[in-house]
Design a protein around this motif. Sequence first.
Motif, PDB file in Angstrom:
ATOM      1  N   THR A  24     -13.367  -3.748 -13.214  1.00  0.00           N
ATOM      2  CA  THR A  24     -14.275  -2.606 -13.235  1.00  0.00           C
ATOM      3  C   THR A  24     -14.300  -1.984 -14.628  1.00  0.00           C
ATOM      4  OG1 THR A  24     -12.545  -1.041 -12.578  1.00  0.00           O
ATOM      5  CG2 THR A  24     -13.802  -2.065 -10.812  1.00  0.00           C
ATOM      6  N   ASP A  25     -15.292  -1.175 -14.851  1.00  0.00           N
ATOM      7  CA  ASP A  25     -15.364  -0.402 -16.079  1.00  0.00           C
ATOM      8  C   ASP A  25     -14.869   1.000 -15.758  1.00  0.00           C
ATOM      9  OD1 ASP A  25     -16.434  -2.604 -17.317  1.00  0.00           O
ATOM     10  OD2 ASP A  25     -18.502  -1.958 -17.037  1.00  0.00           O
ATOM     11  N   TRP A  26     -13.613   1.252 -16.116  1.00  0.00           N
ATOM     12  CA  TRP A  26     -12.977   2.539 -15.854  1.00  0.00           C
ATOM     13  C   TRP A  26     -12.060   2.827 -17.033  1.00  0.00           C
ATOM     14  CZ3 TRP A  26      -7.843   4.041 -14.968  1.00  0.00           C
ATOM     15  CH2 TRP A  26      -7.690   5.348 -14.522  1.00  0.00           C
ATOM     16  N   LEU A  27     -12.318   3.844 -17.743  1.00  0.00           N
ATOM     17  CA  LEU A  27     -11.664   4.196 -19.000  1.00  0.00           C
ATOM     18  C   LEU A  27     -11.991   3.220 -20.129  1.00  0.00           C
ATOM     19  CD1 LEU A  27      -8.113   5.477 -18.001  1.00  0.00           C
ATOM     20  CD2 LEU A  27     -10.116   6.827 -18.560  1.00  0.00           C
ATOM     21  N   ALA A  28     -12.214   1.987 -19.776  1.00  0.00           N
ATOM     22  CA  ALA A  28     -12.594   0.955 -20.742  1.00  0.00           C
ATOM     23  C   ALA A  28     -13.298  -0.149 -19.962  1.00  0.00           C
ATOM     24  CB  ALA A  28     -11.358   0.398 -21.443  1.00  0.00           C
ATOM     25  N   PRO A  29     -14.117  -0.922 -20.617  1.00  0.00           N
ATOM     26  CA  PRO A  29     -14.768  -2.038 -19.918  1.00  0.00           C
ATOM     27  C   PRO A  29     -13.748  -3.112 -19.536  1.00  0.00           C
ATOM     28  CG  PRO A  29     -15.833  -1.594 -22.053  1.00  0.00           C
ATOM     29  CD  PRO A  29     -14.583  -0.770 -21.983  1.00  0.00           C
ATOM     30  N   GLY A  30     -13.950  -3.723 -18.378  1.00  0.00           N
ATOM     31  CA  GLY A  30     -13.147  -4.873 -17.969  1.00  0.00           C
ATOM     32  C   GLY A  30     -11.735  -4.578 -17.510  1.00  0.00           C
ATOM     33  N   ILE A  85      -8.919   2.128  -0.747  1.00  0.00           N
ATOM     34  CA  ILE A  85     -10.344   2.348  -0.477  1.00  0.00           C
ATOM     35  C   ILE A  85     -11.143   2.328  -1.780  1.00  0.00           C
ATOM     36  CG2 ILE A  85     -12.010   4.110   0.267  1.00  0.00           C
ATOM     37  CD1 ILE A  85     -10.764   2.694   2.626  1.00  0.00           C
ATOM     38  N   PHE A  86     -10.562   2.855  -2.859  1.00  0.00           N
ATOM     39  CA  PHE A  86     -11.297   2.921  -4.122  1.00  0.00           C
ATOM     40  C   PHE A  86     -11.420   1.568  -4.803  1.00  0.00           C
ATOM     41  CE2 PHE A  86     -10.009   7.360  -3.562  1.00  0.00           C
ATOM     42  CZ  PHE A  86     -11.279   7.917  -3.552  1.00  0.00           C
ATOM     43  N   MET A  87     -10.571   0.619  -4.481  1.00  0.00           N
ATOM     44  CA  MET A  87     -10.684  -0.725  -5.046  1.00  0.00           C
ATOM     45  C   MET A  87     -11.415  -1.681  -4.111  1.00  0.00           C
ATOM     46  SD  MET A  87      -6.993  -1.258  -6.842  1.00  0.00           S
ATOM     47  CE  MET A  87      -6.023  -0.520  -5.531  1.00  0.00           C
ATOM     48  N   ALA A  88     -11.784  -1.230  -2.933  1.00  0.00           N
ATOM     49  CA  ALA A  88     -12.359  -2.100  -1.914  1.00  0.00           C
ATOM     50  C   ALA A  88     -13.760  -2.614  -2.214  1.00  0.00           C
ATOM     51  CB  ALA A  88     -12.354  -1.388  -0.555  1.00  0.00           C
ATOM     52  N   PRO A  89     -14.664  -1.800  -2.733  1.00  0.00           N
ATOM     53  CA  PRO A  89     -16.059  -2.235  -2.811  1.00  0.00           C
ATOM     54  C   PRO A  89     -16.296  -3.395  -3.763  1.00  0.00           C
ATOM     55  CG  PRO A  89     -15.838   0.060  -3.546  1.00  0.00           C
ATOM     56  CD  PRO A  89     -14.474  -0.455  -3.245  1.00  0.00           C
ATOM     57  N   THR A  90     -17.275  -4.198  -3.420  1.00  0.00           N
ATOM     58  CA  THR A  90     -17.691  -5.258  -4.330  1.00  0.00           C
ATOM     59  C   THR A  90     -18.432  -4.667  -5.520  1.00  0.00           C
ATOM     60  OG1 THR A  90     -19.666  -5.600  -2.975  1.00  0.00           O
ATOM     61  CG2 THR A  90     -17.793  -7.056  -2.571  1.00  0.00           C
ATOM     62  N   ARG A  91     -19.078  -3.524  -5.318  1.00  0.00           N
ATOM     63  CA  ARG A  91     -19.736  -2.773  -6.396  1.00  0.00           C
ATOM     64  C   ARG A  91     -19.326  -1.314  -6.259  1.00  0.00           C
ATOM     65  NH1 ARG A  91     -25.892  -3.891  -6.754  1.00  0.00           N
ATOM     66  NH2 ARG A  91     -25.515  -2.417  -8.436  1.00  0.00           N
ATOM     67  N   PRO A  92     -18.236  -0.894  -6.950  1.00  0.00           N
ATOM     68  CA  PRO A  92     -17.730   0.463  -6.782  1.00  0.00           C
ATOM     69  C   PRO A  92     -18.744   1.519  -7.232  1.00  0.00           C
ATOM     70  CG  PRO A  92     -16.391  -0.771  -8.361  1.00  0.00           C
ATOM     71  CD  PRO A  92     -17.472  -1.670  -7.904  1.00  0.00           C
ATOM     72  N   GLY A  93     -18.774   2.586  -6.502  1.00  0.00           N
ATOM     73  CA  GLY A  93     -19.629   3.711  -6.838  1.00  0.00           C
ATOM     74  C   GLY A  93     -20.159   4.368  -5.577  1.00  0.00           C
ATOM     75  N   TRP A  94     -20.416   5.652  -5.671  1.00  0.00           N
ATOM     76  CA  TRP A  94     -20.936   6.390  -4.525  1.00  0.00           C
ATOM     77  C   TRP A  94     -22.357   5.956  -4.225  1.00  0.00           C
ATOM     78  CZ3 TRP A  94     -17.836   9.068  -1.531  1.00  0.00           C
ATOM     79  CH2 TRP A  94     -16.635   9.530  -2.053  1.00  0.00           C
ATOM     80  N   LEU A  95     -22.680   5.824  -2.952  1.00  0.00           N
ATOM     81  CA  LEU A  95     -24.021   5.472  -2.494  1.00  0.00           C
ATOM     82  C   LEU A  95     -24.604   6.649  -1.730  1.00  0.00           C
ATOM     83  CD1 LEU A  95     -23.243   1.905  -1.081  1.00  0.00           C
ATOM     84  CD2 LEU A  95     -24.104   2.480  -3.363  1.00  0.00           C
ATOM     85  N   ARG A  96     -25.897   6.701  -1.663  1.00  0.00           N
ATOM     86  CA  ARG A  96     -26.585   7.733  -0.869  1.00  0.00           C
ATOM     87  C   ARG A  96     -27.099   7.102   0.411  1.00  0.00           C
ATOM     88  NH1 ARG A  96     -26.170  12.892  -1.373  1.00  0.00           N
ATOM     89  NH2 ARG A  96     -26.104  13.590  -3.488  1.00  0.00           N
TER      90      ARG A  96
END
Length: 160
Positions: A99-105, A68-79
């Motif tokens: 994604t940019d997680w711990l480091a870019p790319g 589920i955490f790798m699924a989005p085309t643009r990861p991040g919480w939405l309102r």
Amino acid sequence: MRREATGDGPVRYEVGDLDVLELPAGAYDLAYSALALHYVADLDRLVRVVHRALRPGGRFVFTTEHPIFMAPTRPGWLREGDTRVWPVDGYADEGLRVTDWLAPGVRKHHRTLGTTVNTPNAVSNATSITIPNSGIGTPYPSNIVVSGLTGTVSKVTATL
């Protein structure tokens, strides 16, 4: 740090590239992977290498980032009003995610839960697969069913 904790026992630590890993046949009782398989481009190849390296009755135990955490085309919480939601718009589209997680790319390979569970099973003709429902993890939205599985899945283990 872990090397010091285990002393001179039968545990051996190595650094390597899982995309090109080779292991001796029938050499291990247990293969363990913690949060690494989603970085591997060719999961089928790696599982075959691990399966060949296990002795009869050996086990491959792994954890992976929840699909589920790798699924989005643009990861991040939405309102959505007063609710925070995690998008799953790309869940069915397996493949590379950057994604940019711990480091870019950071490069990860998104797979559905069905692929994650079925790859070791198909490679080994596993006689058992265990998916404990510990109540920890992210519940699937009610409209998503993956290979007949619904509910909360926090860990997948396979007996090869």
